[in-house]
Scaffold this motif. Structure first.
Motif, short mmCIF file in Angstrom:
data_model
loop_
_atom_site.label_atom_id
_atom_site.label_comp_id
_atom_site.label_asym_id
_atom_site.label_seq_id
_atom_site.Cartn_x
_atom_site.Cartn_y
_atom_site.Cartn_z
N GLY A 127 13.54 -12.04 15.70
CA GLY A 127 12.50 -12.84 15.23
C GLY A 127 11.14 -12.85 16.17
O GLY A 127 10.35 -13.49 15.79
N ASN A 128 11.05 -11.98 16.94
CA ASN A 128 9.80 -11.68 17.70
C ASN A 128 8.97 -10.65 17.23
O ASN A 128 9.49 -9.71 16.55
N HIS A 129 7.74 -10.91 17.31
CA HIS A 129 6.67 -9.85 16.60
C HIS A 129 5.80 -9.16 17.96
O HIS A 129 5.77 -9.65 18.83
N ALA A 130 5.32 -8.05 17.64
CA ALA A 130 4.61 -7.13 18.26
C ALA A 130 3.56 -8.14 18.63
O ALA A 130 2.64 -8.69 17.89
N LEU A 131 3.02 -8.00 20.07
CA LEU A 131 1.82 -8.83 20.38
C LEU A 131 0.45 -7.81 20.52
O LEU A 131 0.70 -6.72 20.52
N MET A 132 -0.68 -8.37 20.47
CA MET A 132 -1.78 -7.70 20.55
C MET A 132 -2.01 -7.16 22.32
O MET A 132 -2.87 -7.77 22.91
N GLN B 125 0.80 -1.10 -0.08
CA GLN B 125 -0.02 -0.04 0.03
C GLN B 125 0.92 1.31 -0.11
O GLN B 125 2.06 1.29 0.90
N ASP B 126 0.63 2.33 -0.72
CA ASP B 126 1.15 3.48 -0.77
C ASP B 126 0.96 4.59 0.50
O ASP B 126 1.55 5.58 0.73
N ALA B 127 -0.47 4.45 0.78
CA ALA B 127 -0.77 5.38 1.82
C ALA B 127 -1.58 4.94 2.96
O ALA B 127 -2.29 5.70 3.85
N VAL B 128 -1.31 3.59 3.33
CA VAL B 128 -2.13 3.01 4.41
C VAL B 128 -0.87 2.53 5.43
O VAL B 128 -0.14 1.59 5.11
N TYR B 129 -1.44 3.06 6.77
CA TYR B 129 -0.43 2.32 7.71
C TYR B 129 -1.32 1.66 8.88
O TYR B 129 -2.44 1.90 8.71
N ALA B 130 -0.84 0.60 9.25
CA ALA B 130 -1.55 -0.23 10.47
C ALA B 130 -0.81 -0.23 11.64
O ALA B 130 0.48 0.10 11.70
N THR B 131 -1.61 -0.11 12.77
CA THR B 131 -0.92 -0.21 14.32
C THR B 131 -1.72 -0.72 15.23
O THR B 131 -2.82 -0.93 15.05
N GLY B 132 -0.89 -0.90 16.31
CA GLY B 132 -1.84 -1.73 17.23
C GLY B 132 -2.06 -3.07 17.02
O GLY B 132 -1.27 -3.72 16.31
#
Length: 401
Positions: free
Chosen positions: A301-306, A283-290
């Motif tokens: 190798g760890n990823h952000a948790l919910m 995507q050119d203009a979309v960010y995701a967070t949280g």
């Protein structure tokens, strides 16, 4: 016409995205960009506390803060994302359909509990996933005092032995005694597929959870699953039936359904894969967070948790980088190498761990004191003072020192 950063959601990710976006605009002395936040209410529902009694008291109003820093708040619920036309459709407070254009979008719509539709699990269970559902559980628990004394009335079954399930279950004996009295023969039972008590959280923390559970009288049914739920109890896959008028569902989070309207790869929770700047890949203009973002938080190798621990830092990064992208500035890649947990264990206390292996550092009263500090101070929004609020949104500030 002003350019627009549009943020969907007023949770931890959305709030801190807005503050971080405004911080960078303030630093650049840009008055030609508006930061708009779209959400049903201008308030933060402090989700990590919804297992506690009096859930309504955990809500943090955001109106004064938004006014102080210059967030353009729009009350409504997003329904459709058009990434080609850069527009978000929503239903406003009156029920009318509206739309907002954007130059950069930050999706911070969070997650929700996902129940199976079979076996009555979606019709006969409560949860502590949202303020509305936590209040519904409170009303139900208070209503138990009007029922005749019985094993079913006095029993609460919690489905899932993860963080939410453990915190809800270990708080429940005190909640039930406050409602039903000290003489009631209360039972709190956690049903979990793990082979040992609390094992999903790691072997060290599991030992502490087992000790706390024994002390509080919280029972576990390990190595088993709930196959059916009705108004009077549950059936397990080993054939056991547990009579209970209260069943709390505490397993199975899924990212907001809005993620399905954005083309991109997703993980098993429905989170969109992003690059290190939180831009959705492809995507050119979309960010995701949280809870909508799947992104590495370190180089191990760890990823952000919910979790709010990660959502706060993710929000700071997403808001900053959405503005940086719009203005042609260098982004600040998201990085959160330190990971801790602080698990509430009711009247027994709490347990505080460090690292992804969850090495136990504090327990009982010491950990409980820290947990109370986290829950009542650290995760709450900043005061409605523009300078200090924007300073707190620096994406380079570590959430855990």
């Amino acid at each position: 016409m002003k350019q627009q950063i549009l943020i969907i959601g007023a949770g931890f990710g959305g709030l801190w995205s807005a503050l971080a976006a405004l911080r960078l605009l303030d630093q650049q002395q840009r008055q030609d960009v508006t930061v708009t936040l779209l959400a049903p209410q201008a308030e933060l529902h402090v989700r990590p506390r919804l297992y506690e009694p009096d859930a309504a008291s955990t809500t943090a109003p955001l109106g004064e803060l938004f006014d102080a820093v210059g967030v353009n708040f729009v009350q409504g619920t997003a329904t459709q994302i058009d990434t080609q036309g850069k527009r978000v459709s929503y239903v406003d407070a009156t029920g009318a359909e509206q739309a907002l254009a954007y130059d950069r979008l930050v999706l911070a719509a969070g997650s929700q509990v996902a129940r199976p539709s079979q076996g009555g699990m979606d019709r006969h269970t409560f949860d502590v996933d949202s303020l509305a559902s936590a209040l519904e559980l409170e009303d139900h628990l208070r209503s138990l005092r009007t029922l005749p004394d019985s094993p079913a009335r006095n029993t609460v079954v919690v489905v899932g032995g993860g963080f939410t399930g453990i915190e809800a279950a270990t708080e429940m004996p005190a909640r039930l005694r406050a409602i039903l009295g000290d003489s009631a023969a209360i039972r709190v039972i956690i049903v979990d597929p793990g082979k040992r008590v609390g094992i999903a959280l790691g072997s060290q923390i599991a030992e502490v959870v087992a000790e706390a559970s024994d002390t509080l009288g919280v029972q576990w049914r390990t190595g088993t699953l709930v196959t059916a739920v009705d108004a009077n109890g549950v059936v397990l896959d080993n054939g056991e039936r547990i009579d209970a008028r209260t069943v709390i569902w505490a397993v199975g989070l899924r990212a907001s359904p809005l993620t399905t309207q954005i083309a991109g790869e997703r993980d098993r929770f429905g989170r969109l894969h992003t690059d290190q700047n939180l831009k959705v890949i492809g995507q050119d203009a979309v960010y995701a967070t949280g809870d909508t973002a799947f992104v590495p938080c370190d180089d191990m190798g760890n990823h952000a948790l919910m979790s709010c621990q990660h959502a706060i830092a993710l929000g700071r990064s997403a808001g900053n980088n959405a503005v940086a992208d719009l203005l042609g500035l260098k982004p600040i890649p998201y990085s959160q190498p330190k990971y801790v947990t602080c698990l509430d264990l009711g009247a027994w206390g709490a347990v505080f761990t460090e690292g992804w292996e969850r090495q136990v550092v504090l327990t009982k009263a010491e950990a409980k004191e820290l947990k109370i500090q986290i829950n009542t101070q650290w995760i709450y929004p900043p005061a409605p003072d523009r300078a200090s609020a924007l300073a707190a949104a620096d994406p380079l500030i570590p959430v855990v020192a």
